[in-house]
Write a protein that holds these residues in place. Structure first.
Motif, mmCIF file in Angstrom:
data_model
loop_
_atom_site.group_PDB
_atom_site.id
_atom_site.type_symbol
_atom_site.label_atom_id
_atom_site.label_comp_id
_atom_site.label_asym_id
_atom_site.label_seq_id
_atom_site.Cartn_x
_atom_site.Cartn_y
_atom_site.Cartn_z
ATOM 1 N N TYR A 104 -0.582 1.439 -51.598
ATOM 2 C CA TYR A 104 -0.380 0.465 -50.348
ATOM 3 C C TYR A 104 -1.702 0.043 -49.608
ATOM 4 C CZ TYR A 104 2.169 -1.114 -46.103
ATOM 5 O OH TYR A 104 2.598 -1.757 -45.058
ATOM 6 N N PHE A 105 -2.177 -1.318 -49.519
ATOM 7 C CA PHE A 105 -3.588 -1.443 -48.876
ATOM 8 C C PHE A 105 -3.559 -2.866 -48.743
ATOM 9 C CE2 PHE A 105 -5.914 -3.763 -52.146
ATOM 10 C CZ PHE A 105 -5.085 -3.440 -53.402
ATOM 11 N N HIS A 106 -4.532 -3.306 -47.815
ATOM 12 C CA HIS A 106 -4.860 -4.722 -47.546
ATOM 13 C C HIS A 106 -6.302 -4.915 -48.264
ATOM 14 C CE1 HIS A 106 -1.784 -4.162 -44.653
ATOM 15 N NE2 HIS A 106 -2.366 -3.275 -44.122
ATOM 16 N N PRO A 107 -6.325 -5.935 -48.873
ATOM 17 C CA PRO A 107 -7.626 -6.482 -49.013
ATOM 18 C C PRO A 107 -8.436 -7.172 -47.825
ATOM 19 C CG PRO A 107 -5.942 -8.538 -49.602
ATOM 20 C CD PRO A 107 -5.045 -7.228 -48.893
ATOM 21 N N VAL A 108 -9.905 -6.971 -48.361
ATOM 22 C CA VAL A 108 -10.673 -7.518 -47.552
ATOM 23 C C VAL A 108 -11.776 -8.523 -48.101
ATOM 24 C CG1 VAL A 108 -10.668 -5.249 -46.180
ATOM 25 C CG2 VAL A 108 -12.437 -5.735 -47.671
ATOM 26 N N ALA A 109 -12.281 -9.466 -47.190
ATOM 27 C CA ALA A 109 -13.089 -10.246 -47.698
ATOM 28 C C ALA A 109 -14.587 -9.672 -48.143
ATOM 29 C CB ALA A 109 -13.447 -11.397 -46.580
ATOM 30 N N VAL A 401 -10.350 1.136 -41.993
ATOM 31 C CA VAL A 401 -9.174 1.613 -43.070
ATOM 32 C C VAL A 401 -9.349 0.770 -44.297
ATOM 33 C CG1 VAL A 401 -6.838 2.240 -43.628
ATOM 34 C CG2 VAL A 401 -7.811 3.138 -41.512
ATOM 35 N N ASP A 402 -9.212 -0.632 -44.239
ATOM 36 C CA ASP A 402 -8.942 -1.534 -45.385
ATOM 37 C C ASP A 402 -10.434 -1.407 -45.939
ATOM 38 O OD1 ASP A 402 -6.839 -2.033 -44.443
ATOM 39 O OD2 ASP A 402 -7.446 -4.074 -43.274
ATOM 40 N N GLY A 403 -11.690 -1.465 -45.088
ATOM 41 C CA GLY A 403 -13.202 -1.432 -45.780
ATOM 42 C C GLY A 403 -13.274 -0.219 -46.535
ATOM 43 N N ASN A 404 -12.651 0.885 -45.994
ATOM 44 C CA ASN A 404 -12.901 2.182 -46.892
ATOM 45 C C ASN A 404 -12.458 1.945 -47.908
ATOM 46 O OD1 ASN A 404 -13.197 5.282 -46.930
ATOM 47 N ND2 ASN A 404 -10.991 5.287 -47.192
ATOM 48 N N HIS A 405 -10.857 1.559 -48.186
ATOM 49 C CA HIS A 405 -10.360 1.445 -49.559
ATOM 50 C C HIS A 405 -11.205 0.288 -50.352
ATOM 51 C CE1 HIS A 405 -7.964 -0.722 -52.540
ATOM 52 N NE2 HIS A 405 -7.482 0.304 -52.770
ATOM 53 N N TYR A 406 -11.659 -0.884 -49.827
ATOM 54 C CA TYR A 406 -12.537 -1.515 -50.522
ATOM 55 C C TYR A 406 -13.625 -0.960 -51.193
ATOM 56 C CZ TYR A 406 -16.239 -5.064 -51.305
ATOM 57 O OH TYR A 406 -17.298 -5.646 -51.747
#
Length: 421
Positions: A104-109, A401-406
């Protein structure tokens, strides 16, 4: 909950319409629904739109609590305007690296390549020229860490490159301590407490007599981790308020206590229970990184708002979720290291008597539960406290949090996925 070995990882498909959002709150903007690997299969050249960044603003310390008159927005009237961050650059090709199926995560630009290049250039110059961080044969590893891309992705609202450098120096210094004192490059659990305490004085300085003060000051140049801590903290203090600097020192003390717990288990060959491991990881985790989002953004979340129990719960959940992301993406890397390297999949497999695959897939579910709890608690706090700095700080933590996953997904130099699907 246990995942049967014969069951493939389920796709996480967000519902359509407004129900797909975890919440729309003033000053934060709409938080997009989480996306699974299949939903990320966008055509080449398609832009991934990041959530809106809240308006900048700097609120001086002094409010007495949530919802008080001291939080009047009129106090912000004289605050300096901060420049808007540059618009995200649309990726020219699909994002490299495969996300973990079912995560479960969010994509980033894609992070701004101009900023990435400049931060990468400056951080390498700092590492080599200012703190003599690593020998020549470690240069490939330093470059492969891609810390410039990491920090630009995590802090898109930083008003200048120098603000980004605050976070970048601290991140590199933290990893130098971890690698040289604890892990890859000569680290050992034996004597770790003494090394960490002396390094911590580079962040939280010693106050002693005139006879001994110069000896301590000289010690801060004794090895690369202390040189890095000292320099990175000097830059941070120059840009932060006293309460922000003290917040960071506290979070770093938490981190060092987590290092010591893991080292103690290594010395006694102890396999912790799953809950014990999760308790250790709440301290040995990424928390010091997202909690400086306001300093990097050029504003301040007042100390009493940061200290609110609801905010502390949000930060703990964010740190815990991002740290399990590291456990999952670094799983294969750690399997190749000598001995038993503790991570959540390994602990679950051992303590719950399941296969490696089942342990890994259950760790994915633990992460997903933590992420959902983080988002729910952040949305509830945002609704309960519609103060601009609270809204912006919560948004900054979520973006981190999103950037860390990216960064974990795309850093194929360091990470690869197990063959569990």
């Amino acid at each position: 909950m246990p995942v049967a070995a014969s069951t493939p990882a389920p796709a996480i498909v967000p519902p359509a319409g407004p129900a797909a959002l975890i919440g729309t709150v003033p000053g934060i903007g709409t938080v997009p629904a989480a996306t699974d690997a299949a939903a990320l299969a966008t055509p080449a050249g398609a832009a991934v739109t990041a959530p809106p960044v809240p308006g900048p603003g700097f609120v001086l310390p002094g409010p007495t609590g949530l919802g008080t008159a001291a939080l009047s927005l009129s106090r912000r009237a004289a605050a300096p305007e901060l420049p808007e961050p540059p618009a995200p650059v649309a990726p020219e090709a699909p994002v490299v690296g495969r996300p973990i199926p079912g995560l479960y995560f969010h994509p980033v630009a894609e992070p701004d390549p101009v900023r990435v290049d400049e931060v990468s250039r400056r951080i390498k110059a700092w590492a080599l020229d200012e703190v003599q961080l690593f020998p020549e044969d470690w240069e490939g590893e330093f470059d492969g860490f891609s810390v410039g891309r990491y920090m630009v992705a995590c802090h898109p609202d930083a008003p200048t490159v120098e603000h980004l450098m605050i976070a970048t120096r601290l991140m590199v210094a933290e990893n130098a301590v971890d690698d040289c004192y604890c892990e890859d490059h000569g680290g050992s659990p034996i004597g770790l407490g003494g090394r960490l305490l002396l390094a911590h004085t580079a962040l939280d300085p010693l106050h002693t007599t005139t006879e001994y003060q110069p000896l301590w000051e000289e010690s801060l140049h004794a090895d690369a981790p202390r040189r890095a801590y000292r320099s990175a903290m000097e830059y941070f203090v120059a840009r932060s308020t006293p309460s922000q600097a003290d917040r960071y020192r506290h979070d770093m003390a938490r981190l060092h206590m987590g290092y010591l717990a893991e080292a103690a288990w290594a010395e006694t060959d102890h396999m912790p229970e799953v809950w014990e491991y999760l308790a250790m990881r709440q301290f040995n985790n990424f928390r010091p990184c997202p909690t400086i989002t306001d300093t990097v953004g050029g504003y301040e979340l007042p100390a009493d708002l940061h200290a609110q129990p609801a905010m502390q719960r949000v930060l703990a959940l964010a740190g815990n979720a991002t740290t399990i992301v590291n456990d999952l993406y670094s799983y294969m890397k750690e399997l190749d290291s000598p001995g038993t390297h503790l991570n959540l999949p390994v602990v679950i497999s051992d303590r719950e008597g399941v296969s490696d695959r089942e342990g890994y897939l259950k760790a994915v579910e633990v992460h997903n539960d933590l992420m959902r709890d983080f988002e729910a608690e952040a949305a509830a706090l945002a609704a309960a406290c519609p103060v601009p700095t609270v809204q912006r700080f919560l948004r900054g933590v979520a973006v981190w949090v999103d950037g860390n996953h990216y960064w974990h997904q795309t850093n194929t130099y360091r990470y690869s996925l197990p063959d569990f699907w």
